[in-house]
Design an enzyme around this catalytic site. Structure first.
Site, short mmCIF file in Angstrom:
data_model
loop_
_atom_site.label_atom_id
_atom_site.label_comp_id
_atom_site.label_asym_id
_atom_site.label_seq_id
_atom_site.Cartn_x
_atom_site.Cartn_y
_atom_site.Cartn_z
N LYS A 188 113.86 13.86 17.16
CA LYS A 188 112.45 13.50 16.99
C LYS A 188 112.16 13.08 15.55
CE LYS A 188 109.86 16.88 17.49
NZ LYS A 188 109.55 18.13 18.17
N THR A 239 114.37 12.15 13.31
CA THR A 239 115.17 10.95 13.07
C THR A 239 114.43 9.71 13.56
OG1 THR A 239 117.16 12.29 13.33
CG2 THR A 239 117.43 9.91 13.51
N ARG A 286 107.01 17.55 8.45
CA ARG A 286 106.84 18.91 7.95
C ARG A 286 107.89 19.29 6.91
NH1 ARG A 286 107.29 21.67 13.52
NH2 ARG A 286 108.33 19.68 13.85
N LYS A 295 123.35 26.58 9.50
CA LYS A 295 123.35 25.45 8.57
C LYS A 295 121.98 24.77 8.60
CE LYS A 295 128.15 24.45 7.94
NZ LYS A 295 129.03 23.42 7.42
N PHE A 299 108.47 20.83 18.73
CA PHE A 299 108.93 21.06 20.10
C PHE A 299 108.69 19.83 20.99
CE2 PHE A 299 108.04 25.88 19.42
CZ PHE A 299 109.21 26.02 18.71
N PHE A 311 122.78 7.23 21.38
CA PHE A 311 123.94 8.02 20.98
C PHE A 311 125.18 7.24 21.40
CE2 PHE A 311 126.96 11.55 21.12
CZ PHE A 311 126.63 12.23 19.98
N TRP A 330 119.59 5.70 14.02
CA TRP A 330 120.56 6.69 13.51
C TRP A 330 121.79 5.96 12.95
CZ3 TRP A 330 125.61 8.11 14.58
CH2 TRP A 330 126.03 9.35 14.07
#
Lengths: 558, 558
Positions: B73, B75, B96, B107, B303, B383, B411
């Site tokens: 989201k 990204t 945020r 991580k 979310f 992806f 991405w």
């Protein structure tokens, strides 16, 4: 005659962009990490690049034992720095950062006063550049990792009754002094007693202020003792594997903060360890960096010279390889009078005799500082009610001690008022008269170090310590900690451990209540009397009156 | 094919000085308060000066229900912002801030990923500009003042068993979840049970993110309920007189932070309230400021759309008078497959049928968003393992829902990969097709508001609540809180309260466990299931591997 308040003067300051202040020390804009337009951190890479330069002269400002009359140590530090710049010297001042919490209890401390201040005053009394928040985070990460280690099986076999690492918060919060944590059952861990100290009492703070660089910082963090096993063997922060992450949290905080005086001269404001359970000086990295950039660096140490200067010499200078060229002992006529037995309400009345009697306190501090092999100048921080006769009395007394007292009016006049003091201080520093040595050798046994300070600095007859304390010191010597300096935690109001014993008392003992090992900071804390590491708020905390006014200015903080 | 990691890409970024980024939005250097060379706060005075300008178009990025496959989201938010700038639009993103504590457990989260990131990534995952530290301080000052009030005589007659205000720390520390404080006798106060939450769970965080300006901030802080008396009447933060000092502590934190994307476009990163017990959006002040400075503002909500978009619309937009022009729902082929029942290990295998089945989850979100009167675009966040047939299946499904799905490759390619998405989003926004309205009116009774969300957004059959909960809601209505929106705290993994119920479930109930009043933030929190407000660290916390390497770079944080 109506004087402006410190905050009025500070708000009228004609601040210059911090890049201009940096340029005075040869720091380029690229090497300054700005925080707003009037604060900056000096980049680590720039600090690394100046390490081969020669050092300037180091000038320590210390004081007589503090009295409610106030002695103006920071004010004199700032005034002397401005005075040196006024007479054409390249000078910088190095002072400590303020703790956030206490400002919400009593009205906040300014950085200096009158026309000898460092600005921006408000931000220095609030979050500033976030250094103390970083220390709080690093300290509490270690605490969380200790309890987490116990929770997941306690492979290190920590005795949960002997976890010495508490938590910290930069707030006056008595409710957190003593708590039971990990309540609520299995998912929350093993209940145990612990508590919170105020952030400035953290050993991480002391370490940040003594570490030479980030590598040294991480080593010291790893060397901190956080708990003991049932067999009394220590567990270190490095056993918890917290030292790397703590260093990451502290990497920005390690870079010294640059701000300016009201006269636009450079001031480093960095670090703020307690002056009782820690050494009470600004950071080594700020001082050593300033010495590479300025010809004269004026710095101060906490409390009176019996605590502050002693620790500056025996801990900070010893550890950082520093040597002061001259020490300025700040005295005020009013404080001399109080040391001479006058009540605070009567300070406005001329009383030469009381001044003369109170001078004994000053005299002993002069003698003590000289014993470190460093020349002394007394700065009489002028107050409007001082009479000529009173000032003359101090000067005469100091002359009789083989030193010199100079009236300084920086509070009222800025550098115009401190030019005489600056001139004389620079002359002495340039004369290279100092032959500095700490008061005791590293090899001296710990108890003898304590005795040396108590007898030679405080002038006590003896040190009282029960067998438990003596054995503890011997144990640490056996474990390889015998070469550490000692860090005395006693009242700042007297040479003795009795705060009401003013002047230059003799015929007293120094009782040791407890000793603590700060293995990462690298000193043994010797506690003589009650030491509060978490203050409370008063009945009417100043926070109740703190607010933003219609102009967006902070009210009630000063 | 070997991909660079997010942190490798972030470290190779050709960052521009933050003043250049500000200039793209017409913010002068004087109006930027820099924090280093790549971060700045936008000054309150500048924000005040642009209030009369027209607003740009507001674009919300939300998502399907999150799965372990990840939906990207943030990204996509960053990629869409860069895409809009690439096609010649003046665009800014608003996201945020990250919480410090969790980074030492697992991580740390990057701000975006691949070639759609916001930098400086390290600092955003560490102290950043200190906003969360300021919130921690303000929160804990109030806590200290409450216990201090009780200590000095408890004039307000607080029932010490009913102090609801806990303390906070930005650290995963399960040992602090439940404690007994004020132990140790008279000087430390009256022992009572309390505990710590993580900072992002603080009502102060929610308030900072909803306040329009400093005046509104102080009013909301004062309106927070901190305790109850024996007669159950509430005690407010303003009764403790903490609201002014808290506002002073938060005055810098209220100014939005400006950073940049990898493509040097402006990004506001400000605030970070929990998305369960709070509304999960970046600050109102950042969003409203960005809307004055850019023609397109891309923001996101926490979310999936059932929680994030719902709260964005019903809480943030309602309270701040905002209206989105278009909503982008992010979906991935992988997440569709998981919603269609495929295990994570099998995601690399083409499975068009599973994609089609999983699309039901996406379909319901599309329908829900449309019910707010706002047009929807689906962004298929590409992806490498996605097959053409799988992508086609999603597009077909979405088209059948009367919307459009666009493949976006930000991405992998940055704005080159998101230009198509940006073009379509801008067209829709420019078309002014939105006719936004919150889902329920202020006047609707609280329980009906809950039912409206449960039935119309989640598609539950009914809301289950015992009499105690219903009475509590009625009490608050009687006290004047009936016009507040409700803030649902339920699992983010399902439309239902059962995290394992993926896809588009029906025939379930929503049980309410507890309701809480956030009177300062201005919403009623409705808790459906376990909500953890203080996380713990895992067996091997990532902190153990975090350190500075020989180059001074942070290792182990990402």
């Amino acid at each position: 005659m109506a004087f402006k308040t410190d905050i009025q003067i500070a708000r009228e300051a004609a601040k210059r962009p911090i890049q201009e202040i940096g340029a005075k020390l040869g720091i380029s804009s690229d090497d300054l990490l700005p925080y707003g337009h009037d604060k900056a951190k000096v980049s680590q890479s720039f600090i690394d690049s100046v390490q081969d330069r020669a050092n300037g002269k180091l000038i320590l400002v210390t004081a007589i034992n503090p009295t409610p009359a106030g002695e103006g140590k920071t004010t004199t530090t700032v005034g002397l720095g401005d005075g040196l710049n006024r007479i054409g010297k390249k000078a910088a001042v190095c002072i400590r950062e303020a703790s956030l919490g206490p400002n919400f209890g009593m009205k906040g401390g300014a950085a200096g006063g009158g026309y000898a201040q460092v600005v921006p005053m408000e931000e220095m009394n609030l979050h500033f550049t976030g250094d103390f928040h970083a220390i709080t985070s690093a300290h509490n990460l270690l605490a969380a990792m200790i309890d987490n280690h116990i929770y997941w099986g306690n492979e290190l076999e920590i005795d949960t009754r002997r976890v010495t690492w508490r938590r910290v918060v930069d707030m006056n919060d008595r409710a957190l002094r003593q708590i039971t944590a990990s309540l609520g059952g299995v998912p929350n861990g093993f209940p145990r007693e612990t508590g919170f100290d105020i952030t400035v009492a953290s050993e991480v703070m002391a370490i940040l202020c003594l570490a030479k660089n980030l590598t040294d910082l991480q080593e010291r963090l790893g060397a901190m003792i956080v708990a003991y096993r049932r067999d009394r063997s220590p567990v270190y922060a490095r056993d918890i594997k917290a030292d790397g992450a703590m260093t990451v949290l502290l990497k920005d905080a390690m870079q010294p903060n640059l701000v300016q005086t009201l006269e636009n001269n450079p001031a480093f404001v960095h670090g703020g360890p307690f002056a009782n359970i820690a050494h009470g000086c600004n950071s080594v990295i700020a001082t050593t960096t300033a010495l590479k950039l300025a010809d004269y660096v004026v710095t101060e140490a906490g409390f009176g010279a019996d605590l502050g200067a002693e620790k500056f010499m025996n801990i900070k200078c010893r550890k950082a390889g520093l040597a002061p060229s001259v020490v300025v002992v700040v005295a005020t006529v009013r404080a001399m009078k109080m040391n001479g037995g006058v009540a605070k309400a009567d300070l406005g009345t001329e009383n030469v005799e009381a001044v003369q009697q109170g001078c004994a306190n000053l005299g002993r501090h002069i003698e003590n500082v000289k014993s470190f092999g460093v020349p002394v100048v007394v700065a009489i921080n002028h107050f409007v009610t001082d009479t000529d006769a009173e000032v003359a009395a101090v000067k005469e007394y100091v002359a009789a001690q083989g030193a010199e007292a100079i009236l300084s009016r920086h509070w009222e006049l800025g550098s115009e008022g401190s030019a005489d003091l600056a001139t004389r201080v620079a002359e002495i520093a340039d004369g290279d008269h100092a032959n500095f040595a700490p008061l005791y050798a590293d090899e001296m046994p710990l108890f003898e170090k304590i005795e040396t300070i108590a007898k030679r600095v405080y002038r006590a007859d003896e040190v009282l310590a029960d067998q438990k304390v003596r054995n503890q010191l011997k144990d640490w010597e056996a474990q390889g900690y015998g070469d550490l300096p000692v860090c005395m935690a006693k009242t700042q109001y007297s040479f003795s451990t009795d705060p009401d014993l003013r002047g230059a008392p003799t015929g007293f003992s120094v009782p040791i209540r407890e000793v603590r090992l700060s293995a990462g900071a690298g000193f043994v804390v010797v506690i003589c009397g009650e030491i509060m590491t978490m203050p409370g708020l008063p009945r009417v905390p100043s926070a109740e009156a703190i607010k933003l006014n219609a102009d967006g200015d902070v009210e009630g903080l000063f």
